[in-house]
Design a protein around this motif. Structure first.
Motif, PDB file in Angstrom:
ATOM      1  N   ASN A 273      -5.857  -0.204   8.090  1.00  0.00           N
ATOM      2  CA  ASN A 273      -4.802  -0.748   8.245  1.00  0.00           C
ATOM      3  C   ASN A 273      -4.367  -2.322   7.954  1.00  0.00           C
ATOM      4  OD1 ASN A 273      -6.091  -2.071  10.433  1.00  0.00           O
ATOM      5  ND2 ASN A 273      -4.963  -0.875  12.149  1.00  0.00           N
ATOM      6  N   ALA A 274      -5.766  -2.803   7.365  1.00  0.00           N
ATOM      7  CA  ALA A 274      -5.745  -4.088   6.954  1.00  0.00           C
ATOM      8  C   ALA A 274      -5.219  -4.262   5.615  1.00  0.00           C
ATOM      9  CB  ALA A 274      -7.168  -4.476   6.766  1.00  0.00           C
ATOM     10  N   TYR A 275      -4.900  -3.001   5.116  1.00  0.00           N
ATOM     11  CA  TYR A 275      -4.474  -2.915   3.504  1.00  0.00           C
ATOM     12  C   TYR A 275      -3.269  -1.773   3.419  1.00  0.00           C
ATOM     13  CZ  TYR A 275      -8.895  -5.208   2.373  1.00  0.00           C
ATOM     14  OH  TYR A 275      -9.887  -6.165   1.980  1.00  0.00           O
ATOM     15  N   ASP A 276      -3.118  -1.203   4.453  1.00  0.00           N
ATOM     16  CA  ASP A 276      -2.199  -0.071   4.245  1.00  0.00           C
ATOM     17  C   ASP A 276      -1.479   0.043   5.655  1.00  0.00           C
ATOM     18  OD1 ASP A 276      -0.590   2.381   3.969  1.00  0.00           O
ATOM     19  OD2 ASP A 276      -1.697   2.774   2.246  1.00  0.00           O
ATOM     20  N   LYS A 277      -0.207  -0.241   5.689  1.00  0.00           N
ATOM     21  CA  LYS A 277       0.507  -0.221   7.111  1.00  0.00           C
ATOM     22  C   LYS A 277       1.327   1.054   7.487  1.00  0.00           C
ATOM     23  CE  LYS A 277      -0.927  -4.498   7.951  1.00  0.00           C
ATOM     24  NZ  LYS A 277      -1.959  -4.790   8.848  1.00  0.00           N
ATOM     25  N   ARG A 278       1.198   2.032   6.468  1.00  0.00           N
ATOM     26  CA  ARG A 278       2.018   3.320   6.797  1.00  0.00           C
ATOM     27  C   ARG A 278       2.154   3.650   8.139  1.00  0.00           C
ATOM     28  NH1 ARG A 278       0.685   6.713   1.563  1.00  0.00           N
ATOM     29  NH2 ARG A 278      -1.332   5.488   1.533  1.00  0.00           N
ATOM     30  N   PRO A 279       3.132   3.985   8.896  1.00  0.00           N
ATOM     31  CA  PRO A 279       2.757   4.437  10.188  1.00  0.00           C
ATOM     32  C   PRO A 279       2.189   5.977  10.549  1.00  0.00           C
ATOM     33  CG  PRO A 279       5.135   4.346   9.598  1.00  0.00           C
ATOM     34  CD  PRO A 279       4.373   3.664   8.500  1.00  0.00           C
ATOM     35  N   GLU A 280       2.692   6.537   9.265  1.00  0.00           N
ATOM     36  CA  GLU A 280       2.135   8.302   9.480  1.00  0.00           C
ATOM     37  C   GLU A 280       0.460   8.098   9.496  1.00  0.00           C
ATOM     38  OE1 GLU A 280       3.612   7.820   5.039  1.00  0.00           O
ATOM     39  OE2 GLU A 280       4.000   6.782   7.055  1.00  0.00           O
ATOM     40  N   LEU A 281      -0.022   7.191   8.650  1.00  0.00           N
ATOM     41  CA  LEU A 281      -1.674   7.189   8.632  1.00  0.00           C
ATOM     42  C   LEU A 281      -2.041   6.884  10.070  1.00  0.00           C
ATOM     43  CD1 LEU A 281      -0.788   7.258   5.416  1.00  0.00           C
ATOM     44  CD2 LEU A 281      -2.992   5.981   5.359  1.00  0.00           C
ATOM     45  N   ALA A 282      -1.430   5.940  10.640  1.00  0.00           N
ATOM     46  CA  ALA A 282      -1.815   5.598  11.967  1.00  0.00           C
ATOM     47  C   ALA A 282      -1.662   6.784  13.092  1.00  0.00           C
ATOM     48  CB  ALA A 282      -1.393   4.558  12.598  1.00  0.00           C
ATOM     49  N   ALA A 283      -0.524   7.378  13.012  1.00  0.00           N
ATOM     50  CA  ALA A 283      -0.291   8.612  13.851  1.00  0.00           C
ATOM     51  C   ALA A 283      -1.277   9.660  13.457  1.00  0.00           C
ATOM     52  CB  ALA A 283       1.144   8.944  13.389  1.00  0.00           C
ATOM     53  N   TRP A 284      -1.746   9.887  12.362  1.00  0.00           N
ATOM     54  CA  TRP A 284      -2.771  10.896  12.033  1.00  0.00           C
ATOM     55  C   TRP A 284      -4.041  10.676  12.577  1.00  0.00           C
ATOM     56  CZ3 TRP A 284      -0.521  11.009   6.412  1.00  0.00           C
ATOM     57  CH2 TRP A 284       0.611  11.762   6.321  1.00  0.00           C
TER      58      TRP A 284
END
Length: 331
Positions: A289-300
């Motif tokens: 998440n330091a480089y990519d804020k996509r919420p779906e990645l956080a959810a997975w």
């Protein structure tokens, strides 16, 4: 090709004979299957198109590859027309229109430069997502090309429209001379010529039938995730999961930029699968998440963490970026 292609060829011939049709979907399916077996293109095709037989063979190679990867091959003339247009995007308009005319398919208003659809490729990815700089379609990925759980080398056919105009002349000459040296069994000379090719960022890739393809090399860093390093706990398992997903398969890569190591940072799709999603859901990587804020990645990632899957089977796994920082500092 194999037994499946042979039976598909016979089935296509039966459909053509039973319908009395010399064109259409059945003819296209039959000719693709025939090409897989004989490597021959339809004899009368040159009357409809402007490019050489060698170029026509390249078209059918691409059509065959896309046809075999499609979840549902084209069933209607309209679907077959879209399949041809999108598989041969970037080729001469006169050739694409001539191929459609040869099979008596509708001359779709969709441009040959349009992006491929899920119907044609079997990959439900957007044509080119917002922010992506370009798209790559790889040759089958071999085991040696998978470095760890978030890095892979892909090779793209130098005949691809995006690549063909940028291949250095010395690389083309070296590839031609290498083929001649190998035919003459002068392997020492062939190896020296291949070094010229690899030093320039290319490689001669061998196919299942022994055919050789000049290809451009791209190192891909999977965007938005960070997998354990090879010497970290669960590093081996993370790499093995990526191997299961992509080894021996063709992938589509949307490239968004470069990292400080010169790798392309991109999203990878393979046979209908978003690779980063699978790795996160199976507990093989962190959301970076330091480089990519996509919420779906956080959810997975959260889904796998709460289920205690993969690296989340332990209470507090060490983060790869902290492990690298400690190693750099000598900790």
């Amino acid at each position: 090709m194999g037994l499946l292609a042979f039976f598909r060829y016979l089935f296509g011939c039966f459909r053509r004979l039973s319908s009395g049709d010399s064109g259409g979907v059945a003819a296209l399916a039959s000719d693709i299957a025939s090409f897989e077996i004989t490597s021959q293109v339809p004899e009368q095709l040159s009357r409809y198109v402007v490019s050489s037989k060698k170029a026509q063979e390249n078209w059918y190679k691409k059509l065959s590859e896309e046809w075999s990867q499609a979840k549902t091959p084209p069933q209607t003339p309209e679907e077959a027309a879209r399949f041809i247009i999108q598989t041969l995007k970037g080729h001469k308009k006169a050739d694409v229109e001539g191929l459609l005319a040869f099979y008596k398919l509708p001359q779709s208003s969709q441009s040959p430069q349009s992006s491929p659809s899920a119907e044609a490729t079997g990959v439900p990815a957007p044509p080119k997502p917002q922010g992506a700089k370009f798209e790559l379609k790889s040759l089958p990925i071999d085991l040696k090309s998978i470095a760890d759980g978030d890095t892979v080398i892909v090779y793209v056919d130098a005949a691809d429209p995006r690549e063909s105009s940028t291949v250095p002349q010395q690389v083309r000459k070296a590839a031609t001379a290498r083929a001649k040296a190998r035919a003459a069994k002068d392997f020492k000379k062939a190896d020296a010529l291949h070094k010229i090719i690899t030093d320039a960022g290319y490689r001669v890739v061998s196919g299942q039938k022994g055919e050789e393809t000049l290809a451009k090399k791209y190192r891909i860093r999977l965007r938005g995730i960070d997998a354990p390093e090879s010497s970290m706990p669960y590093g081996k398992e993370a790499k093995e999961e990526l191997v299961k997903l992509v080894q021996g398969k063709r992938v589509k890569v949307y490239v968004y930029g470069d990292d400080r190591y010169g790798r392309c940072v991109g999203d990878i799709y393979c046979n209908g699968t978003f690779v980063q999603e699978k790795l996160l859901r199976r507990g093989c990587a962190w959301h970076y998440n330091a480089y990519d804020k996509r919420p779906e990645l956080a959810a997975w990632e959260k889904e796998a963490r709460e289920a205690g899957i993969g690296l989340w089977a332990v209470a507090n796994p060490e983060k790869p970026w902290e492990w690298r920082k400690n190693k750099k500092n000598g900790s």
